[in-house]
Design an enzyme around this catalytic site. Structure first.
Site, PDB file in Angstrom:
ATOM      1  N   TYR A   1       0.822  -1.207   0.000  1.00  0.00           N
ATOM      2  CA  TYR A   1       0.000   0.000   0.000  1.00  0.00           C
ATOM      3  C   TYR A   1       0.855   1.255   0.000  1.00  0.00           C
ATOM      4  CZ  TYR A   1       0.878   0.858   5.015  1.00  0.00           C
ATOM      5  OH  TYR A   1       1.463   1.135   6.221  1.00  0.00           O
TER       6      TYR A   1
ATOM      7  N   LEU B   1      11.067   0.990   7.362  1.00  0.00           N
ATOM      8  CA  LEU B   1      10.558   1.472   6.085  1.00  0.00           C
ATOM      9  C   LEU B   1      11.272   2.781   5.745  1.00  0.00           C
ATOM     10  CD1 LEU B   1       8.272   0.965   3.918  1.00  0.00           C
ATOM     11  CD2 LEU B   1       7.057   2.804   5.095  1.00  0.00           C
TER      12      LEU B   1
ATOM     13  N   GLU C   1      11.934   2.348  14.496  1.00  0.00           N
ATOM     14  CA  GLU C   1      11.028   3.355  13.922  1.00  0.00           C
ATOM     15  C   GLU C   1       9.722   3.332  14.699  1.00  0.00           C
ATOM     16  OE1 GLU C   1       9.686   2.449   9.904  1.00  0.00           O
ATOM     17  OE2 GLU C   1       9.786   0.299  10.317  1.00  0.00           O
TER      18      GLU C   1
ATOM     19  N   LYS D   1       6.531  -2.030   1.977  1.00  0.00           N
ATOM     20  CA  LYS D   1       5.337  -1.451   2.607  1.00  0.00           C
ATOM     21  C   LYS D   1       4.143  -2.386   2.403  1.00  0.00           C
ATOM     22  CE  LYS D   1       3.133   3.096   3.134  1.00  0.00           C
ATOM     23  NZ  LYS D   1       3.237   3.261   4.573  1.00  0.00           N
TER      24      LYS D   1
HETATM   25  N1  PLP Z   1       7.539   3.573   9.049  1.00  0.00           N
HETATM   26  C1  PLP Z   1       6.371   2.892   9.050  1.00  0.00           C
HETATM   27  C2  PLP Z   1       6.304   1.562   9.741  1.00  0.00           C
HETATM   28  C3  PLP Z   1       5.249   3.423   8.401  1.00  0.00           C
HETATM   29  O1  PLP Z   1       4.091   2.728   8.408  1.00  0.00           O
HETATM   30  C4  PLP Z   1       5.345   4.689   7.777  1.00  0.00           C
HETATM   31  C5  PLP Z   1       4.208   5.281   7.093  1.00  0.00           C
HETATM   32  O2  PLP Z   1       3.130   4.751   7.038  1.00  0.00           O
HETATM   33  C6  PLP Z   1       6.572   5.367   7.810  1.00  0.00           C
HETATM   34  C7  PLP Z   1       7.655   4.765   8.445  1.00  0.00           C
HETATM   35  C8  PLP Z   1       6.730   6.727   7.187  1.00  0.00           C
HETATM   36  O3  PLP Z   1       6.711   6.640   5.795  1.00  0.00           O
HETATM   37  P1  PLP Z   1       6.220   7.845   4.868  1.00  0.00           P
HETATM   38  O4  PLP Z   1       7.031   9.041   5.252  1.00  0.00           O
HETATM   39  O5  PLP Z   1       6.478   7.388   3.507  1.00  0.00           O
HETATM   40  O6  PLP Z   1       4.758   8.037   5.170  1.00  0.00           O
END
Ligand code: PLP
Length: 287
Positions: free
Chosen positions: A33, A207, A182, A149
């Protein structure tokens, strides 16, 4: 006005939007997603989000549901039909619907694609920025491909729920050596007492957030020094500022971790200045 969702080639009323009972997203979390922010009628960082979607699909050997040009058209149409000027779109692709079997389905099984959009209330975000949020730390218990993701978010769901039950809003995964990984749905940054911005490397174990990547551009413009290195909970607790980045929150200050205040317990100035500059520097695609 009723919300409209896109499901496999059709725009349908949100209450009736559905996928098959044997969709592999539902059966196996066999899907990926993206979530993208929309602000002032502009899609923020669309190219980077679609690049990451391509990567997620590639890593899982999943077919792309349509060309990038077609996908962009559909995303914009969903946003238009839902009259979103400030909000998000959510896009999910799964390996399609097939008789339940762990093996991949026949190669001609069409992927499932759904896109939804919603408006968000900017005053809710403003309150978060003004007050900051409280978080807890939780042991890292996810698989080692969280760089993809996927919709397999059960540990993240449980971590956030635990945070809520403990009077906090969010959770930070910490590995067994005390290294900060994270947030449950965001990346973590600290500002050291010397004023350096630090976030952990994103090659594996977390991620690689799109907001994280764009924040590097913002930091460069603001002449802020960024270090990509691991840091432990103790260093985070001693930081001048701690904040989350994600497409839905951009840059959210953390004022309390496991019941202890971060610095003076108030949002810091570095995260605020980054947030203020972010939208100007990010890529903006008109709806
Ligand atoms: N880490 C995780 C586990 C996430 O689910 C997300 C965003 O949904 C992020 C980091 C941040 O990613 P982004 O800046 O692309 O939204």
């Amino acid at each position: 006005m009723s919300r409209i969702a896109y499901v496999n080639g059709q725009y349908v009323r949100h209450p009736e939007a559905a996928v098959h009972v044997e969709d592999r997203g539902f059966q196996f979390a066999d899907g990926v997603y993206e979530v993208c922010e929309v602000r002032q009628g502009m899609i923020v960082d669309l190219s980077r989000h679609l690049n990451r979607l391509d990567r997620s699909l590639r890593e899982l050997k999943m077919a792309s549901p349509m060309s990038r040009a077609a996908l962009t058209l559909v995303i914009r149409e969903v946003l238009r039909r839902n009259r979103v000027r400030n909000g998000i779109f959510y896009l999910q692709v799964t390996r399609g619907a097939a008789r339940r079997d762990h093996y991949f389905p026949a190669p001609d099984t069409p992927p499932t694609i759904t896109i939804t959009a919603k408006s968000t209330d900017p005053s809710v975000a403003a309150k978060k920025y003004a007050n900051g949020i409280k978080v807890i730390t939780v042991p890292e218990n996810r698989w080692d491909r969280v760089d993809i993701k996927t919709v397999g978010l059960l540990p993240n769901v449980l971590a956030k729920q635990q945070a809520k039950e403990q009077g906090a809003q969010d959770a930070i995964f910490v590995d067994r050596d005390g290294i900060v990984m994270e947030g449950a749905s965001s990346n973590v940054w600290i500002v050291t007492p010397e004023g350096e911005l630090v976030t952990r490397p994103a090659e594996h174990g977390i991620l690689k957030g799109i907001t994280r990547t764009t924040l590097m551009d913002v930091a460069a413009k603001l002449d802020l020094k960024v270090a990509e290195r691991e840091f432990k909970v103790e260093e985070m607790m001693a930081a001048r500022e701690v904040f989350f980045t994600s497409a839905t929150g951009i840059c959210v200050p953390i004022v309390e971790i496991d019941g202890k205040p971060v610095a003076n317990g108030h949002p810091g100035t570095v995260s605020a200045s980054i947030r203020d500059a972010f939208f100007d520097i990010a890529e903006k695609t008109p709806i």
